[in-house]
Scaffold this motif. Structure first.
Motif, PDB file in Angstrom:
ATOM      1  N   LEU A 146       0.829  -1.213   0.000  1.00 21.12           N
ATOM      2  CA  LEU A 146       0.000   0.000   0.000  1.00 21.12           C
ATOM      3  C   LEU A 146       0.862   1.261   0.000  1.00 21.12           C
ATOM      4  O   LEU A 146       0.480   2.286  -0.567  1.00 21.12           O
ATOM      5  N   GLY A 147       2.026   1.173   0.635  1.00 21.78           N
ATOM      6  CA  GLY A 147       2.920   2.319   0.673  1.00 21.78           C
ATOM      7  C   GLY A 147       3.639   2.563  -0.638  1.00 21.78           C
ATOM      8  O   GLY A 147       4.097   3.686  -0.901  1.00 21.78           O
ATOM      9  N   ARG A 148       3.733   1.550  -1.462  1.00 16.47           N
ATOM     10  CA  ARG A 148       4.489   1.655  -2.717  1.00 16.47           C
ATOM     11  C   ARG A 148       3.645   2.142  -3.892  1.00 16.47           C
ATOM     12  O   ARG A 148       4.159   2.779  -4.803  1.00 16.47           O
ATOM     13  N   ILE A 149       2.364   1.805  -3.895  1.00 21.02           N
ATOM     14  CA  ILE A 149       1.517   2.180  -5.031  1.00 21.02           C
ATOM     15  C   ILE A 149       1.135   3.653  -4.958  1.00 21.02           C
ATOM     16  O   ILE A 149       1.269   4.294  -3.917  1.00 21.02           O
ATOM     17  N   ASN A 150       0.663   4.175  -6.066  1.00 21.42           N
ATOM     18  CA  ASN A 150      -0.008   5.468  -6.091  1.00 21.42           C
ATOM     19  C   ASN A 150      -1.499   5.166  -5.989  1.00 21.42           C
ATOM     20  O   ASN A 150      -2.092   4.651  -6.932  1.00 21.42           O
ATOM     21  N   SER A 151      -2.103   5.486  -4.846  1.00 26.54           N
ATOM     22  CA  SER A 151      -3.484   5.082  -4.603  1.00 26.54           C
ATOM     23  C   SER A 151      -4.483   5.783  -5.519  1.00 26.54           C
ATOM     24  O   SER A 151      -5.664   5.448  -5.514  1.00 26.54           O
ATOM     25  N   HIS A 152      -4.005   6.765  -6.320  1.00 30.12           N
ATOM     26  CA  HIS A 152      -4.899   7.447  -7.258  1.00 30.12           C
ATOM     27  C   HIS A 152      -4.671   6.981  -8.706  1.00 30.12           C
ATOM     28  O   HIS A 152      -5.185   7.599  -9.630  1.00 30.12           O
ATOM     29  N   ASP A 153      -3.895   5.918  -8.871  1.00 30.83           N
ATOM     30  CA  ASP A 153      -3.605   5.426 -10.220  1.00 30.83           C
ATOM     31  C   ASP A 153      -3.836   3.920 -10.271  1.00 30.83           C
ATOM     32  O   ASP A 153      -2.895   3.130 -10.226  1.00 30.83           O
ATOM     33  N   PRO A 154      -5.106   3.483 -10.357  1.00 30.26           N
ATOM     34  CA  PRO A 154      -5.414   2.053 -10.340  1.00 30.26           C
ATOM     35  C   PRO A 154      -4.894   1.286 -11.547  1.00 30.26           C
ATOM     36  O   PRO A 154      -4.899   0.055 -11.535  1.00 30.26           O
ATOM     37  N   GLU A 155      -4.459   1.987 -12.598  1.00 29.50           N
ATOM     38  CA  GLU A 155      -3.900   1.275 -13.739  1.00 29.50           C
ATOM     39  C   GLU A 155      -2.533   0.685 -13.413  1.00 29.50           C
ATOM     40  O   GLU A 155      -2.058  -0.206 -14.111  1.00 29.50           O
ATOM     41  N   LYS A 156      -1.905   1.195 -12.356  1.00 31.39           N
ATOM     42  CA  LYS A 156      -0.587   0.696 -11.956  1.00 31.39           C
ATOM     43  C   LYS A 156      -0.714   0.016 -10.604  1.00 31.39           C
ATOM     44  O   LYS A 156      -0.705   0.661  -9.568  1.00 31.39           O
ATOM     45  N   ARG A 157      -0.833  -1.292 -10.645  1.00 31.54           N
ATOM     46  CA  ARG A 157      -1.070  -2.034  -9.412  1.00 31.54           C
ATOM     47  C   ARG A 157      -0.044  -3.129  -9.145  1.00 31.54           C
ATOM     48  O   ARG A 157      -0.194  -3.907  -8.203  1.00 31.54           O
ATOM     49  N   PHE A 158       1.001  -3.200  -9.969  1.00 31.60           N
ATOM     50  CA  PHE A 158       1.997  -4.253  -9.801  1.00 31.60           C
ATOM     51  C   PHE A 158       3.306  -3.674  -9.275  1.00 31.60           C
ATOM     52  O   PHE A 158       3.820  -2.696  -9.817  1.00 31.60           O
ATOM     53  N   ILE A 159       3.807  -4.258  -8.196  1.00 36.47           N
ATOM     54  CA  ILE A 159       5.042  -3.763  -7.583  1.00 36.47           C
ATOM     55  C   ILE A 159       6.034  -4.921  -7.429  1.00 36.47           C
ATOM     56  O   ILE A 159       5.665  -6.089  -7.485  1.00 36.47           O
ATOM     57  N   ARG A 160       7.289  -4.549  -7.258  1.00 32.38           N
ATOM     58  CA  ARG A 160       8.333  -5.555  -7.044  1.00 32.38           C
ATOM     59  C   ARG A 160       9.087  -5.242  -5.759  1.00 32.38           C
ATOM     60  O   ARG A 160       9.636  -4.159  -5.593  1.00 32.38           O
ATOM     61  N   PHE A 161       9.075  -6.204  -4.838  1.00 28.41           N
ATOM     62  CA  PHE A 161       9.951  -6.132  -3.679  1.00 28.41           C
ATOM     63  C   PHE A 161      11.287  -6.710  -4.111  1.00 28.41           C
ATOM     64  O   PHE A 161      11.365  -7.855  -4.546  1.00 28.41           O
TER      65      PHE A 161
END
Length: 365
Positions: free
Chosen positions: A68-83
């Motif tokens: 949740l801290g890594r995403i931009n909560s106002h950009d649902p098109e970008k929901r994939f992150i890499r640890f």
């Protein structure tokens, strides 16, 4: 964005459109957590706070919070992150996590969980938080994990302002070693926005912390095993400083009174750059400040960039949006939809139009 680029999840009740991908992208939307990962800001919607009532462990809560801290909560098109580069190991406070343990933690994030959403009809919603995870080790043996939210979870993860949310720094939870401390931290910070001192019934507190077994029946046992340890850990490791005392009726403890210390004035976060680091940058013009301020409001609700909504905090604007959402007029929705070609955006503009008229009417009286 064209219709062929994404498949969309559509919630008919809210009119929200969420993008959907069938597989993880070759290059995640967000990689790494920067130089000071503990300073990530988490915005967790109120329905997600009900996860404390589920069987998720502290390790799984930490992974979710880091996501949740890594995403931009106002950009649902970008929901994939890499640890990457050992982030998972650092979150779980281990030098090197074993494959079996990592698989167990990640699997638990894919279990069906119950969400309590007060904005929907009476009842509950069952969802999976994540759609897919890819886990692999780098040349140093450290795990990299690619993670993407499931379509059904996205309405609770993105644009949390419309549901109400709690905001806190990852650094406040990443060093916690007790699930009890984590859940109590969220509970205390939720209440901070309403009062600094309040009473909670002992039974409700035990239910919140999942301490309903006979082991915790007597207050002194519950206090020794749970509350004292939470108090010590939270006061030592977080910004949440508090005291508590039992409230008795006769000889029996019936409630617990919590008292929070006011938060200190905001200070510079270690490692965070400031304007002083860039002396060649001139202060922004009035127009730049206004445009930035208007854009901030517009991200919360389309149409909030007009002058009538200036001077409100994010939390106040989110509350206004919630109050106005059910009052928006169908005629306004149709009018705006003809211009923006997006039903969710049209609903937001219609909400702003209703609120703007209400504000103007109130000022005229």
């Amino acid at each position: 964005m064209t219709k062929n680029m994404v498949l969309c999840y559509h919630d008919k009740e809210r009119g929200d459109t969420m993008p959907r991908r069938k597989k993880l992208p070759a290059i995640p939307d967000y990689k790494g957590a920067g130089k000071e990962p503990d300073n990530l800001l988490i915005q967790k919607s109120n329905p997600l706070l009900s996860l404390s009532e589920t069987g998720l462990t502290l390790a799984e809560f930490k992974i979710l919070d880091a996501y949740l801290g890594r995403i931009n909560s106002h950009d649902p098109e970008k929901r994939f992150i890499r640890f990457e580069k050992g982030e998972i190991e650092r979150l779980l406070d281990v030098s090197q996590i074993k494959p079996d343990d990592l698989e167990k933690r990640v699997k638990n994030l894919f279990q069906t969980i119950k969400i309590k959403d007060g904005n929907k009809r009476k009842g509950f919603t069952l969802i999976a938080l994540f759609e897919k995870a890819e886990c692999y080790q780098d040349e140093d043996g450290l795990w990299q994990v690619d993670l993407g939210a499931s379509p059904s979870a996205m309405e609770y993860i993105f644009n949390p302002e419309r549901l109400g949310y709690l905001r806190y720094n990852l650094r406040n939870v990443v060093k916690l070693t007790s699930r009890y401390s984590y859940v109590l931290f969220l509970y205390l910070e939720q209440n901070r926005h309403m009062h600094l001192t309040w009473d909670v019934s002992l039974d409700d507190l035990k239910t919140l912390l999942r301490c309903t077994a006979d082991t915790y029946k007597a207050y002194y046992r519950f206090n020794e095993l749970v509350l004292k340890k939470c108090h010590e850990e939270l006061n030592a490791k977080t910004d949440c400083k508090f005291s508590y005392e039992p409230i008795k009726r006769g000889r029996t403890v019936k409630a617990v009174r919590f008292t929070l210390e006011p938060l200190a004035l905001a200070e510079d976060i270690p490692g965070q750059m400031s304007i002083d680091d860039f002396p060649e940058i001139m202060p922004p013009s009035y127009d730049d400040v206004y445009d930035e301020e208007a854009a901030r409001r517009d991200r919360i609700c389309k149409g909030f960039d007009s002058a009538e909504f200036s001077g409100f905090t994010d939390e106040q604007l989110a509350l206004l949006k919630d109050l106005g959402w059910s009052r928006k007029r169908e005629s306004d929705i149709e009018r705006f939809q003809a211009d923006v070609d997006s039903f969710p955006d049209a609903c937001q503009y219609a909400t702003a139009a209703y609120l703007r008229q209400t504000i103007l009417t109130a000022k005229a009286r």
